[in-house]
Design an enzyme around this catalytic site. Structure first.
Site, PDB file in Angstrom:
ATOM      1  N   GLY A 185      24.114 -67.674  89.644  1.00  0.00           N
ATOM      2  CA  GLY A 185      23.714 -66.975  90.869  1.00  0.00           C
ATOM      3  C   GLY A 185      22.533 -66.056  90.596  1.00  0.00           C
ATOM      4  N   VAL A 190       8.042 -62.049  79.134  1.00  0.00           N
ATOM      5  CA  VAL A 190       6.715 -62.671  78.979  1.00  0.00           C
ATOM      6  C   VAL A 190       5.710 -61.668  78.419  1.00  0.00           C
ATOM      7  CG1 VAL A 190       4.792 -63.716  80.260  1.00  0.00           C
ATOM      8  CG2 VAL A 190       7.161 -64.386  80.765  1.00  0.00           C
ATOM      9  N   SER A 210      26.180 -68.733  82.310  1.00  0.00           N
ATOM     10  CA  SER A 210      24.901 -68.860  81.599  1.00  0.00           C
ATOM     11  C   SER A 210      25.079 -68.502  80.125  1.00  0.00           C
ATOM     12  CB  SER A 210      23.865 -67.935  82.222  1.00  0.00           C
ATOM     13  OG  SER A 210      23.943 -68.002  83.627  1.00  0.00           O
ATOM     14  N   ILE A 269      24.886 -60.032  90.217  1.00  0.00           N
ATOM     15  CA  ILE A 269      25.220 -58.891  91.080  1.00  0.00           C
ATOM     16  C   ILE A 269      26.658 -58.418  90.855  1.00  0.00           C
ATOM     17  CG2 ILE A 269      23.571 -59.533  92.886  1.00  0.00           C
ATOM     18  CD1 ILE A 269      26.094 -60.446  94.561  1.00  0.00           C
ATOM     19  N   ASP A 270      27.479 -59.273  90.216  1.00  0.00           N
ATOM     20  CA  ASP A 270      28.915 -58.975  90.123  1.00  0.00           C
ATOM     21  C   ASP A 270      29.290 -57.847  89.158  1.00  0.00           C
ATOM     22  OD1 ASP A 270      29.369 -60.948  91.947  1.00  0.00           O
ATOM     23  OD2 ASP A 270      30.035 -62.445  90.499  1.00  0.00           O
ATOM     24  N   ARG A 278      37.571 -56.044 113.721  1.00  0.00           N
ATOM     25  CA  ARG A 278      36.412 -56.943 113.639  1.00  0.00           C
ATOM     26  C   ARG A 278      36.118 -57.227 112.172  1.00  0.00           C
ATOM     27  NH1 ARG A 278      37.337 -57.432 118.269  1.00  0.00           N
ATOM     28  NH2 ARG A 278      35.915 -57.301 120.055  1.00  0.00           N
ATOM     29  N   HIS A 296      25.475 -64.040 101.359  1.00  0.00           N
ATOM     30  CA  HIS A 296      24.366 -64.103 100.395  1.00  0.00           C
ATOM     31  C   HIS A 296      23.268 -63.065 100.608  1.00  0.00           C
ATOM     32  CE1 HIS A 296      26.412 -67.767  99.292  1.00  0.00           C
ATOM     33  NE2 HIS A 296      25.692 -67.771  98.177  1.00  0.00           N
ATOM     34  N   ILE A 297      23.318 -62.297 101.686  1.00  0.00           N
ATOM     35  CA  ILE A 297      22.312 -61.221 101.775  1.00  0.00           C
ATOM     36  C   ILE A 297      22.475 -60.266 100.582  1.00  0.00           C
ATOM     37  CG2 ILE A 297      22.054 -61.267 104.308  1.00  0.00           C
ATOM     38  CD1 ILE A 297      23.474 -58.460 104.220  1.00  0.00           C
TER      39      ILE A 297
HETATM   40  O1  F6P Z   1      28.143 -64.824  90.580  1.00  0.00           O
HETATM   41  C1  F6P Z   1      27.503 -64.204  91.620  1.00  0.00           C
HETATM   42  C2  F6P Z   1      28.046 -64.657  92.955  1.00  0.00           C
HETATM   43  O2  F6P Z   1      27.186 -64.076  93.898  1.00  0.00           O
HETATM   44  C3  F6P Z   1      29.495 -64.322  93.237  1.00  0.00           C
HETATM   45  O3  F6P Z   1      29.717 -62.993  93.634  1.00  0.00           O
HETATM   46  C4  F6P Z   1      29.816 -65.317  94.331  1.00  0.00           C
HETATM   47  O4  F6P Z   1      31.189 -65.545  94.393  1.00  0.00           O
HETATM   48  C5  F6P Z   1      29.063 -66.519  93.888  1.00  0.00           C
HETATM   49  O5  F6P Z   1      27.966 -66.049  93.114  1.00  0.00           O
HETATM   50  C6  F6P Z   1      28.559 -67.401  94.991  1.00  0.00           C
HETATM   51  O6  F6P Z   1      27.933 -68.504  94.414  1.00  0.00           O
HETATM   52  P1  F6P Z   1      27.074 -69.582  95.216  1.00  0.00           P
HETATM   53  O7  F6P Z   1      25.797 -68.948  95.636  1.00  0.00           O
HETATM   54  O8  F6P Z   1      26.857 -70.678  94.231  1.00  0.00           O
HETATM   55  O9  F6P Z   1      27.893 -69.984  96.395  1.00  0.00           O
END
Ligand code: F6P
Length: 319
Positions: A11, A24, A105, A126-127, A243, A249-250
Site C-alpha cells: 500500500g 537517490v 515488502s 500508513i498503518d 450515520r 483510500h483518502i
Molecule cells: O497496508 C495499508 C492499508 O492501507 C491498510 O490499512 C488497508 O487495510 C490496506 O492497505 C488496503 O489495501 P488495498 O489498497 O490493496 O485495498
C-alpha cells in the site's frame, strides 16, 4: 557499492516520494548510481528499471503516492519469482536494494537477503504497524487526514444531534483509529488489538446524551468490523439515529506532513549509508528521535504492540 536500486511496494503512503528522493540524492552525493524499480517487486521481475538522476526526484518531496508506483506481487512470494528478481538486479549491475514498504515488502527484502543480496527495509505504510520503529512513513499524514475528516463530521453530528461511526483503515493495527480517536475526542475507539464491550459503548453515549452532549463519534478500525455492521448493532442497542462514514483510500493520499517528510528523508538516507557500509538484511527505523537499524528477520518476527497507556488514556478522557 556503485549502483543502488530502490522500489516501493505494498500500500502506498504519503512520504514515500520523500524517501525515494533521499535515497537517490544521498546515493548521487556519494558517487553512487541510483536505479528506480517501477511497480514494486513486479517491476523487479519484469525488469521495469530506470536510472534516476538528481532531477528525476525534483519536485516530488511534497507529493503523495509514489513516483515509482507500487504493487502487491504474488509472484515474488515464490522461489521462481525471487530468482527472476535477483537475475534482473544482477543484469543491471545493481549491488544493493532499498525496499520502501510495509510487512509484505519486508518479506520480499528478507527473501532477497537470504539469497545473498544486500537489502535494506524502510518502513513505509500508513498503518504504523512495523516493529523496529516508533513511526512509519505516512502514518502522521494519514492521522491528520482522518482527524480533518473527524472534525468535519463533528460539525454536522452536532447540528443534527447524531451519533457517527467513522470507519478507518487498519486491518490488523489500531494506531490510526487510536491516535485519531484520541486527538479527535471520540467517545469510543475500536481497535483490533483490544476487545470491545457494547454495553460500555452504549453507556458512554447514553451518559453523554443525559449530560446534554450534542453528538457522539465512534472510530472503528476496519479490522474490527465494517462501519455499517457496527452502526446497525449500535442502533439496535441504543435506538439512536446513527450515520456511518467510511474514509477508505483518502487516508492513503495527500500531501505528506512535515514530520513524514523529515522521517522519510532521514530513513532513506540511513538506508543508503548501511549499504555503503556493506551491510544488508537490515531495517531502518526511528526510536526516541534517533535513527536506528536492526536485523530484518528480527524485526519481522517481533510483534508490534499497541500503546496500552494511550488506549487507557483515550478511555479516561472520553468519559
Ligand atoms: O497496508 C495499508 C492499508 O492501507 C491498510 O490499512 C488497508 O487495510 C490496506 O492497505 C488496503 O489495501 P488495498 O489498497 O490493496 O485495498
Amino acid at each position: 557499492m556503485r549502483k543502488i536500486g530502490v522500489l516501493t511496494s505494498g500500500g502506498d503512503a504519503p512520504g514515500m516520494n520523500a524517501a525515494i528522493r533521499a535515497v537517490v540524492r544521498k546515493s548521487i552525493y556519494h558517487g553512487i548510481d541510483a536505479y528506480g524499480i517501477y511497480q514494486g517487486f513486479s517491476g523487479l521481475i519484469t525488469g521495469n528499471i530506470k536510472k534516476l538522476e538528481i532531477g528525476s526526484v525534483g519536485d516530488i518531496i511534497h507529493r503523495g503516492g509514489t513516483i515509482l508506483q507500487s504493487a502487491r506481487c504474488e509472484e515474488f512470494k515464490t522461489d521462481t519469482g525471487q530468482r527472476q528478481g535477483l537475475a534482473c538486479l544482477e543484469k543491471h549491475g545493481i549491488e544493493g536494494l532499498i525496499v520502501i514498504g510495509g510487512n509484505g515488502s519486508y518479506l520480499g527484502a528478507k527473501a532477497l537477503s537470504e539469497l545473498g543480496f544486500p537489502c535494506i527495509g524502510v518502513p513505509g505504510t500508513i498503518d504504523n504497524d512495523i516493529p523496529g520503529t516508533q513511526y512509519t512513513i505516512g502514518f502522521d499524514t494519514a492521522l491528520n487526514t482522518v482527524l480533518d475528516a473527524v472534525d468535519k463530521i463533528r460539525d454536522t453530528a452536532t447540528s443534527h444531534e447524531r451519533t457517527f461511526v467513522v470507519e478507518v483503515m487498519g486491518r490488523d493495527a489500531g494506531d490510526i483509529a487510536l491516535w485519531a480517536g484520541l486527538s479527535g475526542g471520540a467517545e469510543s475507539i475500536l481497535i483490533p488489538e483490544e476487545p470491545y464491550d457494547m454495553e460500555d459503548i452504549a453507556a458512554r453515549i447514553e451518559n453523554g446524551v443525559k449530560r446534554g452532549k450534542k453528538h457522539s463519534i465512534i472510530i472503528v478500525a476496519e479490522g474490527v468490523a465494517s462501519g455499517a455492521e457496527f452502526a446497525e448493532r449500535l442502533t439496535e442497542k441504543t435506538g439512536l439515529e446513527t450515520r456511518v462514514s467510511v474514509l477508505g483510500h483518502i487516508q492513503r493520499g495527500g500531501t505528506p506532513t512535515g514530520f513524514d517528510r523529515v522521517l522519510a528523508s532521514r530513513l532513506g538516507a540511513k538506508a543508503v549509508e548501511l549499504l555503503m557500509e556493506g551491510k544488508g538484511g537490515r531495517a531502518v527505523g526511528m526510536e526516541d528521535g534517533e535513527v536506528v537499524d536492526a536485523d530484518l528477520l528480527t524485526v519481522l518476527n517481533k510483534p508490534k504492540h499497541i500503546d496500552h497507556n494511550l488506549y487507557q488514556l483515550s478511555k479516561e478522557l472520553s468519559i
